[in-house]
Design a protein around this motif. Structure first.
Motif, PDB file in Angstrom:
ATOM      1  N   VAL A 194      -8.040 -44.879 -23.731  1.00  8.52           N
ATOM      2  CA  VAL A 194      -8.386 -44.025 -22.591  1.00  8.52           C
ATOM      3  C   VAL A 194      -7.113 -43.299 -22.169  1.00  8.52           C
ATOM      4  N   LEU A 203     -15.386 -37.576 -25.372  1.00 13.70           N
ATOM      5  CA  LEU A 203     -15.445 -38.904 -25.983  1.00 13.70           C
ATOM      6  C   LEU A 203     -15.450 -38.690 -27.493  1.00 13.70           C
ATOM      7  N   SER A 210     -12.619 -45.523 -30.580  1.00 18.97           N
ATOM      8  CA  SER A 210     -13.096 -44.406 -29.766  1.00 18.97           C
ATOM      9  C   SER A 210     -11.987 -43.972 -28.832  1.00 18.97           C
ATOM     10  N   LEU A 212     -11.532 -41.926 -25.170  1.00 16.96           N
ATOM     11  CA  LEU A 212     -12.094 -41.236 -24.002  1.00 16.96           C
ATOM     12  C   LEU A 212     -10.979 -40.451 -23.330  1.00 16.96           C
ATOM     13  N   ALA A 224     -13.944 -42.508 -14.459  1.00 17.18           N
ATOM     14  CA  ALA A 224     -14.527 -43.355 -15.510  1.00 17.18           C
ATOM     15  C   ALA A 224     -14.669 -44.761 -14.952  1.00 17.18           C
ATOM     16  N   HIS A 233     -18.247 -42.005 -17.945  1.00 22.06           N
ATOM     17  CA  HIS A 233     -17.357 -40.952 -17.432  1.00 22.06           C
ATOM     18  C   HIS A 233     -18.217 -39.951 -16.673  1.00 22.06           C
ATOM     19  N   HIS A 255     -20.142 -38.774 -20.261  1.00 26.49           N
ATOM     20  CA  HIS A 255     -19.929 -39.601 -21.460  1.00 26.49           C
ATOM     21  C   HIS A 255     -20.285 -41.036 -21.167  1.00 26.49           C
TER      22      HIS A 255
END
Ligand code: MN
Length: 259
Positions: A194, A203, A210, A212, A224, A233, A255
């Motif tokens: 993040v 995202l 992943s 973000l 978020a 998010h 997201h």
């Protein structure tokens, strides 16, 4: 445990609407029954921070909100960005906020998550990386903090103008993160990264992890929320958020990642 993430608020005396939105948001978090909870600020909370001794009224308004968070048992954490690297021990103590290292890993429901401002990944922008290296030197920071306030304010303005002028000539792509740099730092270590900084809320999913990207606060504010096995998010326009008509105070989910 619920954890909230914000970044790139760019708060200043020129955006009293955003300061008001931060007041509303933190009041809301304090009233929320979802305890315990934590708030993570992932850099560029301030538009240009020039030292703990600079305490105009708008900074005192923010101080009051951190006091409320602390008394509501919401622990607040802070990672410095490229505009508020001068936030110092006095500010952290005064506001009961915990300073985190540039990259920080948390664990949430068996998921490892890395938190960072994100500008360290913008390695295609060489001029920016040189600037970043300079302002993060303790000697450079000491020198700036020793200047009289008026001089520091002028310097902050100059750095902002330089950054605007520099950005204007740059290709869009070089100001984004370099995906190899991200992968090298993240893959195999955490399942989720993040960060903020790039002002490109998104995202991104790869087969390894992943990512973000938090939205910056401007016409909209972003938040978020990490809870159970998902991170969400959301955004809302500042005008709707500050409106006294409850009917238009609706956040929009942009997201959602679940695991
Ligand atoms: Mn930034």
């Amino acid at each position: 445990m619920t954890r909230y993430f914000i970044s790139d608020l760019h708060l200043s005396d020129k955006r009293l609407d955003l300061i008001q939105a931060f007041v509303y948001l933190t009041d809301q978090l304090c009233q929320c029954q979802e305890q315990p909870s934590e708030l993570y600020i992932l850099g560029d909370f301030f538009e240009a921070y020039i030292g703990d001794d600079y305490q105009p009224d708008w900074i005192k308004i923010l101080d009051a909100q951190f006091a409320k968070l602390a008394s509501a048992n919401i622990a607040t954490y802070f990672i410095a960005g490229n505009r508020d690297f001068l936030v110092g021990d006095d500010w952290f103590k005064r506001n009961c906020v915990t300073a985190l290292a540039e990259q920080h890993i948390i664990h949430h429901n068996e998921q490892a998550i890395m938190l960072t401002h994100g500008d360290e990944y913008c390695i295609d922008d060489q001029a920016y990386q040189e600037f970043r290296a300079m302002v993060r030197q303790p000697a450079w920071q000491e020198q700036v903090l020793a200047m009289p306030l008026a001089q520091r304010l002028a310097l902050a303005q100059k750095l902002r103008d330089d950054s605007k002028n520099m950005s204007a000539d740059k290709q869009d792509a070089i100001m984004d993160v370099n995906s190899s740099a991200v992968e090298e730092s993240v893959a195999g270590k955490v399942a989720l990264l993040v960060h903020g900084h790039t002002h490109r809320p998104a995202l991104h999913k790869t087969d390894k992890f992943s990512r973000l990207v938090l939205g910056d606060w401007d016409k909209n504010i972003w938040l978020a929320t990490l809870k159970n096995r998902s991170i969400e998010h959301r955004t809302i326009s500042v005008n709707s958020y500050l409106s006294d008509q409850p009917s238009i105070r609706e956040w929009q989910r942009i997201h959602l990642l679940t695991w």
